[in-house]
Design a protein around this motif. Structure first.
Motif, PDB file in Angstrom:
ATOM      1  N   ARG A 132     -16.495 -26.342  -5.217  1.00  0.00           N
ATOM      2  CA  ARG A 132     -17.209 -25.249  -5.307  1.00  0.00           C
ATOM      3  C   ARG A 132     -17.009 -24.365  -6.398  1.00  0.00           C
ATOM      4  NH1 ARG A 132     -21.047 -25.118  -1.582  1.00  0.00           N
ATOM      5  NH2 ARG A 132     -20.280 -25.940   0.556  1.00  0.00           N
ATOM      6  N   VAL A 133     -17.924 -23.879  -7.190  1.00  0.00           N
ATOM      7  CA  VAL A 133     -18.044 -23.157  -8.422  1.00  0.00           C
ATOM      8  C   VAL A 133     -17.423 -21.746  -8.196  1.00  0.00           C
ATOM      9  CG1 VAL A 133     -18.967 -22.652 -10.623  1.00  0.00           C
ATOM     10  CG2 VAL A 133     -19.326 -24.881  -9.571  1.00  0.00           C
ATOM     11  N   GLN A 134     -16.223 -21.297  -8.690  1.00  0.00           N
ATOM     12  CA  GLN A 134     -15.893 -19.979  -8.386  1.00  0.00           C
ATOM     13  C   GLN A 134     -16.435 -19.057  -9.447  1.00  0.00           C
ATOM     14  OE1 GLN A 134     -14.754 -18.658  -5.829  1.00  0.00           O
ATOM     15  NE2 GLN A 134     -14.040 -16.723  -6.553  1.00  0.00           N
ATOM     16  N   PRO A 135     -17.319 -18.195  -9.222  1.00  0.00           N
ATOM     17  CA  PRO A 135     -17.346 -17.221 -10.388  1.00  0.00           C
ATOM     18  C   PRO A 135     -16.318 -16.423 -11.065  1.00  0.00           C
ATOM     19  CG  PRO A 135     -19.257 -17.022  -8.743  1.00  0.00           C
ATOM     20  CD  PRO A 135     -17.777 -17.897  -8.072  1.00  0.00           C
ATOM     21  N   THR A 136     -16.497 -15.742 -12.036  1.00  0.00           N
ATOM     22  CA  THR A 136     -15.340 -14.941 -12.753  1.00  0.00           C
ATOM     23  C   THR A 136     -15.788 -13.706 -12.603  1.00  0.00           C
ATOM     24  OG1 THR A 136     -16.215 -15.563 -15.063  1.00  0.00           O
ATOM     25  CG2 THR A 136     -14.668 -17.047 -13.916  1.00  0.00           C
ATOM     26  N   PRO A 137     -15.112 -12.577 -13.225  1.00  0.00           N
ATOM     27  CA  PRO A 137     -15.395 -11.407 -13.221  1.00  0.00           C
ATOM     28  C   PRO A 137     -16.305 -11.141 -14.423  1.00  0.00           C
ATOM     29  CG  PRO A 137     -13.014 -11.230 -12.884  1.00  0.00           C
ATOM     30  CD  PRO A 137     -13.636 -12.752 -12.968  1.00  0.00           C
ATOM     31  N   GLY A 221     -21.644  -7.172   5.860  1.00  0.00           N
ATOM     32  CA  GLY A 221     -22.591  -8.252   6.021  1.00  0.00           C
ATOM     33  C   GLY A 221     -21.958  -9.531   5.104  1.00  0.00           C
ATOM     34  N   LYS A 222     -22.771 -10.592   5.486  1.00  0.00           N
ATOM     35  CA  LYS A 222     -22.494 -11.904   4.838  1.00  0.00           C
ATOM     36  C   LYS A 222     -23.015 -12.315   3.440  1.00  0.00           C
ATOM     37  CE  LYS A 222     -22.062 -13.988   9.307  1.00  0.00           C
ATOM     38  NZ  LYS A 222     -22.576 -15.178  10.179  1.00  0.00           N
ATOM     39  N   ASN A 223     -22.253 -12.847   2.574  1.00  0.00           N
ATOM     40  CA  ASN A 223     -22.657 -13.267   1.251  1.00  0.00           C
ATOM     41  C   ASN A 223     -23.087 -12.187   0.322  1.00  0.00           C
ATOM     42  OD1 ASN A 223     -23.007 -15.227  -0.563  1.00  0.00           O
ATOM     43  ND2 ASN A 223     -25.154 -15.683   0.251  1.00  0.00           N
ATOM     44  N   LEU A 224     -22.256 -11.236   0.292  1.00  0.00           N
ATOM     45  CA  LEU A 224     -22.613  -9.877  -0.485  1.00  0.00           C
ATOM     46  C   LEU A 224     -22.062  -9.824  -1.886  1.00  0.00           C
ATOM     47  CD1 LEU A 224     -22.716  -7.115   2.089  1.00  0.00           C
ATOM     48  CD2 LEU A 224     -24.580  -8.452   1.309  1.00  0.00           C
ATOM     49  N   LEU A 225     -21.121 -10.547  -2.048  1.00  0.00           N
ATOM     50  CA  LEU A 225     -20.421 -10.412  -3.485  1.00  0.00           C
ATOM     51  C   LEU A 225     -19.796 -12.042  -3.845  1.00  0.00           C
ATOM     52  CD1 LEU A 225     -19.404  -8.448  -5.574  1.00  0.00           C
ATOM     53  CD2 LEU A 225     -17.034  -8.480  -4.557  1.00  0.00           C
ATOM     54  N   VAL A 227     -17.904 -13.345  -6.090  1.00  0.00           N
ATOM     55  CA  VAL A 227     -16.490 -13.794  -5.996  1.00  0.00           C
ATOM     56  C   VAL A 227     -15.766 -13.624  -4.489  1.00  0.00           C
ATOM     57  CG1 VAL A 227     -16.267 -13.012  -8.246  1.00  0.00           C
ATOM     58  CG2 VAL A 227     -15.551 -11.396  -6.555  1.00  0.00           C
ATOM     59  N   ALA A 228     -16.419 -13.312  -3.553  1.00  0.00           N
ATOM     60  CA  ALA A 228     -15.554 -13.196  -2.288  1.00  0.00           C
ATOM     61  C   ALA A 228     -16.453 -14.199  -1.240  1.00  0.00           C
ATOM     62  CB  ALA A 228     -15.730 -11.766  -1.630  1.00  0.00           C
ATOM     63  N   VAL A 229     -17.423 -14.954  -1.598  1.00  0.00           N
ATOM     64  CA  VAL A 229     -18.068 -15.826  -0.589  1.00  0.00           C
ATOM     65  C   VAL A 229     -17.056 -17.105  -0.264  1.00  0.00           C
ATOM     66  CG1 VAL A 229     -19.924 -17.353  -0.444  1.00  0.00           C
ATOM     67  CG2 VAL A 229     -20.330 -15.372  -1.804  1.00  0.00           C
ATOM     68  N   TYR A 230     -16.308 -17.575  -0.797  1.00  0.00           N
ATOM     69  CA  TYR A 230     -15.785 -18.718  -0.468  1.00  0.00           C
ATOM     70  C   TYR A 230     -14.032 -18.424  -0.298  1.00  0.00           C
ATOM     71  CZ  TYR A 230     -19.889 -21.040  -2.028  1.00  0.00           C
ATOM     72  OH  TYR A 230     -21.189 -21.315  -2.314  1.00  0.00           O
ATOM     73  N   THR A 231     -13.562 -17.207  -0.587  1.00  0.00           N
ATOM     74  CA  THR A 231     -12.130 -16.826  -0.706  1.00  0.00           C
ATOM     75  C   THR A 231     -11.855 -15.998   0.305  1.00  0.00           C
ATOM     76  OG1 THR A 231     -12.456 -15.201  -2.477  1.00  0.00           O
ATOM     77  CG2 THR A 231     -12.069 -17.677  -3.164  1.00  0.00           C
TER      78      THR A 231
END
Length: 274
Positions: A132-137, A221-225, A227-231
């Motif tokens: 999974r690709v983790q986005p950065t700030p 809710g789900k899947n809103l930010l 950087v927090a989707v997979y962690t």
């Protein structure tokens, strides 16, 4: 003629016969008194003595009474007022213009400073799963996802939701949301409401940081930010990238009628803010 001698003569002449004695006339104004014996001897009633007519009144000429002499009243003597001591007026040149006092300032209502809740010690978020690709700030593949905001405190708590536009505009008056904020000593003016406008993709943290400086997120809710989707896990507060606190929960419409999830949310907020 002697009346007494005549009476004695007639008494001897008419011995045994009652004689009528003519009473002597009474003085004027005195009524004649008739005795009972005379009334019995007389066959008829005795006529009252005639009342003499009053003497004619002689008119007396009126006596002239001298009219009282009215003397004119003496005119009042004017009384002169006591002399007033002369007062020396100050010279206009010696008078200085007094400065006009400034008008009183209008009372200024105290403005309430925005409150930033203090974070507790939170554990770090887990790493993203392999592959999974983790986005950065600073970089994210979903940086183009649009969002809308409500609020005026860019440094306050950010609340993430995904709602239709009409419902999002009514969110500041939501009773459940206001009660949640009151529990951590906040009001709606202390937070910024962010509505993710895409139905599936989350909003990017780098996009939010371009306009907002907050580091605290509460997502309903789900899947809103991104950087927090997979962690992150629901109702588990974590620290992202060392400076961003995040807490995910269910949707507001679902939490309002679920006592169990309300209790989970309250315990998670206590670990995060209290």
């Amino acid at each position: 003629m002697n009346p007494a001698a005549d009476l004695a003569f007639f008494q001897n002449l008419y011995d045994g016969v009652s004689l009528y004695v003519v009473p002597e006339p009474a003085p004027a104004g005195v009524p004649t008194e008739v005795t009972p014996a005379a009334q019995a001897d007389s066959p008829s009633a005795v006529a009252p003595a005639p009342v003499p007519a009053p003497a004619p009144m002689v008119s007396t000429p009126p006596v002239a009474v001298p009219a009282p002499v009215v003397r004119p009243a003496a005119p009042p003597v004017p009384v002169s007022p006591p002399p007033v001591a002369a007062t020396k007026l100050p010279s206009l040149a010696s008078l200085r213009a007094q400065p006009t006092p400034p008008p009183p300032a209008a009372p200024v209502s105290p403005t309430r400073e925005p409150v930033v809740p203090t974070l507790a010690q939170l554990p770090a978020a887990a790493d993203a799963p392999a592959g999974r690709v983790q986005p950065t700030p600073t970089q994210s593949p979903v940086a183009h996802i649009p969002f809308s905001t409500l609020g005026s405190n860019p440094n306050g708590l950010i609340i993430l939701v995904r709602l239709p536009e009409a419902e999002f505009r009514k969110l500041p008056r939501n009773v459940f949301l206001n009660n949640i904020l009151k529990a951590i000593r906040l009001i709606v003016e202390d937070v910024v409401l962010v509505n993710v406008e895409h139905p599936s993709y989350p909003v990017a943290l780098c996009s939010l940081r371009q306009t907002l400086g907050a580091r605290q997120f509460l997502a309903f809710g789900k899947n809103l930010l991104d950087v927090a989707v997979y962690t992150t896990q629901p109702y588990e507060p974590v620290l992202l990238f060392g400076d961003t606190a995040f807490l995910g929960a269910g949707e507001i419409s679902m939490l309002e009628y679920d006592a169990g999830r309300k209790k989970q949310l309250w315990h998670a907020m206590q670990r995060m803010f209290l």
